[in-house]
Design a protein around this motif. Structure first.
Motif, PDB file in Angstrom:
ATOM      1  N   ALA A 118       0.793  -1.237   0.000  1.00 29.48           N
ATOM      2  CA  ALA A 118       0.000   0.000   0.000  1.00 29.48           C
ATOM      3  C   ALA A 118       0.819   1.278   0.000  1.00 29.48           C
ATOM      4  CB  ALA A 118      -0.944   0.013   1.208  1.00 29.48           C
ATOM      5  N   ALA A 119       2.102   1.218   0.297  1.00 30.39           N
ATOM      6  CA  ALA A 119       2.889   2.444   0.469  1.00 30.39           C
ATOM      7  C   ALA A 119       2.833   3.404  -0.707  1.00 30.39           C
ATOM      8  CB  ALA A 119       4.341   2.087   0.801  1.00 30.39           C
ATOM      9  N   PRO A 120       2.916   2.939  -1.969  1.00 32.51           N
ATOM     10  CA  PRO A 120       2.884   3.907  -3.076  1.00 32.51           C
ATOM     11  C   PRO A 120       1.610   4.745  -3.131  1.00 32.51           C
ATOM     12  CG  PRO A 120       3.710   1.784  -3.839  1.00 32.51           C
ATOM     13  CD  PRO A 120       3.180   1.570  -2.444  1.00 32.51           C
ATOM     14  N   ILE A 121       0.531   4.242  -2.550  1.00 30.92           N
ATOM     15  CA  ILE A 121      -0.737   4.972  -2.582  1.00 30.92           C
ATOM     16  C   ILE A 121      -0.643   6.286  -1.810  1.00 30.92           C
ATOM     17  CG2 ILE A 121      -3.196   4.814  -1.934  1.00 30.92           C
ATOM     18  CD1 ILE A 121      -2.936   1.763  -2.304  1.00 30.92           C
ATOM     19  N   GLY A 122       0.330   6.390  -0.913  1.00 32.55           N
ATOM     20  CA  GLY A 122       0.509   7.624  -0.161  1.00 32.55           C
ATOM     21  C   GLY A 122       0.805   8.839  -1.004  1.00 32.55           C
ATOM     22  N   ILE A 123       1.145   8.644  -2.280  1.00 33.72           N
ATOM     23  CA  ILE A 123       1.451   9.770  -3.167  1.00 33.72           C
ATOM     24  C   ILE A 123       0.209  10.590  -3.516  1.00 33.72           C
ATOM     25  CG2 ILE A 123       1.133   8.530  -5.329  1.00 33.72           C
ATOM     26  CD1 ILE A 123       3.951  11.044  -4.516  1.00 33.72           C
ATOM     27  N   TYR A 124      -0.963  10.017  -3.331  1.00 33.42           N
ATOM     28  CA  TYR A 124      -2.173  10.777  -3.650  1.00 33.42           C
ATOM     29  C   TYR A 124      -2.284  12.000  -2.736  1.00 33.42           C
ATOM     30  CZ  TYR A 124      -3.809   7.284  -6.960  1.00 33.42           C
ATOM     31  OH  TYR A 124      -3.931   6.456  -8.061  1.00 33.42           O
TER      32      TYR A 124
END
Length: 263
Positions: free
Chosen positions: A118-124
């Motif tokens: 899930a970490a890449p989703i933090g870019i939103y």
């Protein structure tokens, strides 16, 4: 983020549920896992599925279960990796595409699989968008309250640091404002398979360490599902201005360096 996540995953893979290996947790090398064949320095499902998520984000594709599932399958097919749960590995071998993935998957897990990717989703750009996107991707395989909450918390960890929303000592308080869980309470036990356990350990480690090397070593010291703890923690920690990148491991074959990518 993905580089640090991959290094953490590859290093942690040698220690996952192998408590007897903890004596080797000195960052001098990628250790060989004692229970199945995994080339030291190779990342596992934590990284591969995070890459699949990141590719959907970079492509600006529709954020739907169909698109995400297809990305999971495509990432696996082009580079089969050990480290997946045995049944899930064979499931991915057998299915041809995301459509069949969604048809045949049992999305009732409360373990760490949705959190680890899930970490890449933090870019939103907003917490609300992060929560929405993390929930959709989690529900594909982990459509349970614990599975979804763990994925949301992991995504919000990286979001918190990417957008500099506060000091790392306040990370737990931030998470409590958006997702149910005892995120501020220090984790002190062995980490078992539940996603919220990996999150809690990762949050504890991030809040009390000031360098990437210390953070990685601390994640492994919990024992248990430590490759997932390390992947979540270092993905988030790599975005924090309070965590330094200084320090490498010198002079040994398969050395684990903060600057050296795994296989």
């Amino acid at each position: 983020m993905l580089l640090e996540l991959a290094i953490a995953d590859a290093y942690g893979a040698g220690f996952e549920y192998a408590d007897e290996m903890i004596v080797n947790n000195d960052l001098s090398l990628y250790v060989e896992y004692p229970r199945f064949r995994l080339i030291p320095g190779s990342y596992t499902d934590d990284t591969q599925m995070s890459i699949a998520v990141a590719e959907v984000i970079v492509a600006q594709a529709a954020w739907t279960p169909e698109v995400l599932a297809d990305s999971f399958v495509r990432a696996f097919k082009r580079d089969r990796r050990e480290g997946y749960a045995r049944n899930f590995y064979h499931f991915l071998v057998e299915i041809p595409d995301g459509q069949e993935f969604l048809t045949k998957i049992r999305p009732d897990s409360n373990k760490s699989g949705a959190a680890m990717r899930a970490a890449p989703i933090g870019i939103y750009p907003t917490p609300e968008k992060v929560i929405e996107a993390a929930t959709i991707q989690a529900a594909i395989t982990h459509n349970t309250p614990d599975g979804i909450n763990a994925a949301v918390a992991a995504a919000l960890m990286s979001h918190y640091f990417i957008y500099q929303l506060g000091a790392k000592r306040k990370l737990g308080e931030f998470l409590k404002g958006y997702v149910s869980g005892e995120w501020s309470k220090p984790w002190e036990a062995k980490v078992k398979s539940k996603g919220w356990m990996s999150d809690r350990a990762a949050i504890t480690a991030v809040m009390r360490n000031d360098s990437m090397s210390e953070l990685l070593q601390d994640c492994i010291a919990f024992t248990g599902d430590v490759d997932t703890v390390a992947a979540i923690a270092l993905a988030a920690g790599s975005c924090s201005e309070e965590i330094t990148r200084v320090g490498t491991c010198k002079g040994k074959r398969n050395s684990c360096s903060e600057l050296e990518p795994p296989a």
